[in-house]
Design a protein around this motif. Structure first.
Motif, PDB file in Angstrom:
ATOM      1  N   VAL A 174      52.567   7.863   8.568  1.00  0.00           N
ATOM      2  CA  VAL A 174      53.476   6.724   8.760  1.00  0.00           C
ATOM      3  C   VAL A 174      52.683   5.490   9.152  1.00  0.00           C
ATOM      4  O   VAL A 174      51.902   5.521  10.120  1.00  0.00           O
ATOM      5  N   ALA A 175      52.905   4.401   8.427  1.00  0.00           N
ATOM      6  CA  ALA A 175      52.262   3.127   8.737  1.00  0.00           C
ATOM      7  C   ALA A 175      53.316   2.118   9.178  1.00  0.00           C
ATOM      8  O   ALA A 175      54.103   1.658   8.345  1.00  0.00           O
ATOM      9  N   PRO A 176      53.384   1.793  10.476  1.00  0.00           N
ATOM     10  CA  PRO A 176      54.251   0.686  10.904  1.00  0.00           C
ATOM     11  C   PRO A 176      53.620  -0.632  10.424  1.00  0.00           C
ATOM     12  O   PRO A 176      52.521  -0.990  10.831  1.00  0.00           O
ATOM     13  N   ILE A 177      54.336  -1.325   9.555  1.00  0.00           N
ATOM     14  CA  ILE A 177      53.774  -2.498   8.883  1.00  0.00           C
ATOM     15  C   ILE A 177      53.971  -3.756   9.727  1.00  0.00           C
ATOM     16  O   ILE A 177      55.024  -3.978  10.326  1.00  0.00           O
ATOM     17  N   ALA A 178      52.916  -4.576   9.756  1.00  0.00           N
ATOM     18  CA  ALA A 178      52.962  -5.882  10.413  1.00  0.00           C
ATOM     19  C   ALA A 178      52.135  -6.854   9.567  1.00  0.00           C
ATOM     20  O   ALA A 178      51.581  -6.470   8.532  1.00  0.00           O
ATOM     21  N   ALA A 179      52.053  -8.097  10.019  1.00  0.00           N
ATOM     22  CA  ALA A 179      51.282  -9.085   9.266  1.00  0.00           C
ATOM     23  C   ALA A 179      49.782  -8.881   9.438  1.00  0.00           C
ATOM     24  O   ALA A 179      48.990  -9.269   8.582  1.00  0.00           O
ATOM     25  N   ILE A 180      49.387  -8.267  10.548  1.00  0.00           N
ATOM     26  CA  ILE A 180      47.979  -8.029  10.837  1.00  0.00           C
ATOM     27  C   ILE A 180      47.829  -6.604  11.358  1.00  0.00           C
ATOM     28  O   ILE A 180      48.818  -5.936  11.661  1.00  0.00           O
ATOM     29  N   GLU A 181      46.580  -6.163  11.468  1.00  0.00           N
ATOM     30  CA  GLU A 181      46.331  -4.801  11.938  1.00  0.00           C
ATOM     31  C   GLU A 181      45.833  -4.747  13.367  1.00  0.00           C
ATOM     32  O   GLU A 181      45.344  -3.706  13.823  1.00  0.00           O
ATOM     33  N   LYS A 182      45.986  -5.835  14.082  1.00  0.00           N
ATOM     34  CA  LYS A 182      45.604  -5.863  15.495  1.00  0.00           C
ATOM     35  C   LYS A 182      46.827  -6.178  16.347  1.00  0.00           C
ATOM     36  O   LYS A 182      47.752  -6.863  15.902  1.00  0.00           O
ATOM     37  N   VAL A 183      46.833  -5.667  17.573  1.00  0.00           N
ATOM     38  CA  VAL A 183      47.958  -5.924  18.472  1.00  0.00           C
ATOM     39  C   VAL A 183      47.891  -7.350  18.980  1.00  0.00           C
ATOM     40  O   VAL A 183      46.863  -7.797  19.500  1.00  0.00           O
ATOM     41  N   ASN A 184      48.989  -8.054  18.803  1.00  0.00           N
ATOM     42  CA  ASN A 184      49.115  -9.433  19.286  1.00  0.00           C
ATOM     43  C   ASN A 184      50.429  -9.519  20.059  1.00  0.00           C
ATOM     44  O   ASN A 184      51.502  -9.338  19.478  1.00  0.00           O
ATOM     45  N   PRO A 185      50.374  -9.778  21.376  1.00  0.00           N
ATOM     46  CA  PRO A 185      51.601  -9.824  22.182  1.00  0.00           C
ATOM     47  C   PRO A 185      52.635 -10.823  21.670  1.00  0.00           C
ATOM     48  O   PRO A 185      53.831 -10.677  21.965  1.00  0.00           O
ATOM     49  N   ASP A 186      52.189 -11.829  20.915  1.00  0.00           N
ATOM     50  CA  ASP A 186      53.131 -12.800  20.365  1.00  0.00           C
ATOM     51  C   ASP A 186      53.813 -12.306  19.089  1.00  0.00           C
ATOM     52  O   ASP A 186      54.686 -12.996  18.557  1.00  0.00           O
ATOM     53  N   MET A 187      53.403 -11.146  18.613  1.00  0.00           N
ATOM     54  CA  MET A 187      53.988 -10.584  17.387  1.00  0.00           C
ATOM     55  C   MET A 187      54.567  -9.210  17.733  1.00  0.00           C
ATOM     56  O   MET A 187      53.855  -8.205  17.754  1.00  0.00           O
TER      57      MET A 187
END
Length: 311
Positions: A174-187
């Protein structure tokens, strides 16, 4: 199984389950019923206006076999209610939407007293066969949840994993998709992805491998993952793409079908039985894939939980 055609072929080898269709007086639905019966994919219990069904089958030369039973229920709300109740009473195993608004069939499915809602949440799972891809992609949720919470995402993953296992993907990635592959508290999508990954690692989401956040490219492309130096059992090999909200899910769904020319079958899962919610705009092929997917999912889940109704 790496194609939707292989799903159709596999389901023909299973004992027929029965599908209850709400408001079945529709040419495309009745054509799908005819083909599914002729192909030994399923049996059907049709709720709706019997005279209108008869007029359609005569005009379109649709032949309904002995595997089809018709019940005259001209009122749309009552047709939806009785179709759902037929699963509750053990007469059917799956519910399918006919010529009725999605809101009406889901209202019956979600009814607290007579519906199919279980302890979890309902979610939509679409299975895509994308040209050039080596495996099927499961995309969730592009239809039910506008902005799912972390708790809802856990249930959405479990629902999608159940569909994946019916396709012989025993431990889906399972891949939870986001705009980037790093954790960003603003996202927030990246934060949820990291939490879901840790929860799976600790056994809170059993039977799956979860790793994220991942952008779409490095979730599905081994080359993109390698180029970015991502070392993961999921990156580049994801089976399930968990989208952060309905907008991104809808965009990906339509991009794959319209731009990429992907084949697709989709169902609603998470209740006591799968629900086939197709659109009038869906092709005949898409309806057949959805029926086959629902049968495979019901067969696998019932095998694990209880004896099948129609074996």
């Amino acid at each position: 199984m790496n194609s939707l055609q292989s799903v159709l072929e596999k389901v023909r080898q299973k004992p027929n389950l029965r599908i209850a269709v709400a408001a079945a007086e529709d040419k495309d639905v009745l054509r799908a019923v005819e083909e599914a019966c002729d192909s030994s994919i399923a049996q059907f219990l049709l709720f709706g206006d019997e005279s209108r069904m008869k007029a359609i089958t005569d005009r379109e030369r649709i032949s309904l076999s002995s595997g089809v039973e018709i019940r005259h229920v001209p009122d749309l709300n009552e047709a939806c209610r009785q179709a759902v109740m037929s699963v509750q009473t053990g007469e059917a195993d799956i519910v399918m939407k006919g010529l009725v608004d999605t809101s009406l069939i889901l209202k019956a499915v979600l009814d607290r007293e007579h519906g199919l809602r279980d302890h979890g949440v309902l979610s939509h799972v679409a299975v895509f066969e994308v040209p050039g891809a080596e495996r099927l992609w499961l995309v969730t949720d592009a239809a039910m949840h506008i902005a799912p919470t972390l708790e809802q995402k856990v249930e959405i993953i479990k629902n999608a994993a159940a569909v994946a296992r019916s396709l012989n993907i025993e431990i889906p990635r399972v891949a939870p998709i986001a705009a980037i592959e790093k954790v960003n508290p603003d996202m927030p999508a990246t934060v949820d992805a990291a939490l879901l990954s840790k929860m799976a690692e600790r056994g809170q989401i059993p039977g799956v491998e979860v790793d994220g956040p991942l952008a779409l490219d490095n979730a599905i492309s081994p080359q993109a993952a390698e180029h970015k130096g991502i070392k993961s059992r999921v990156a580049g090999k994801a089976d399930i793409l968990l989208l952060p909200d309905i907008e991104s899910g809808n965009v990906l769904y339509k991009s794959l079908t319209i731009v990429a020319g992907a084949r697709v079958g989709g169902i609603v899962v998470g209740g006591r039985a799968p629900v086939i919610v197709t659109s009038r705009a869906d092709t005949h092929e898409t309806k057949m894939y959805a029926i086959a997917l629902a049968v495979m999912t019901a067969y696998r889940s019932y095998q694990e939980m209880k004896p099948l109704v129609h074996l």
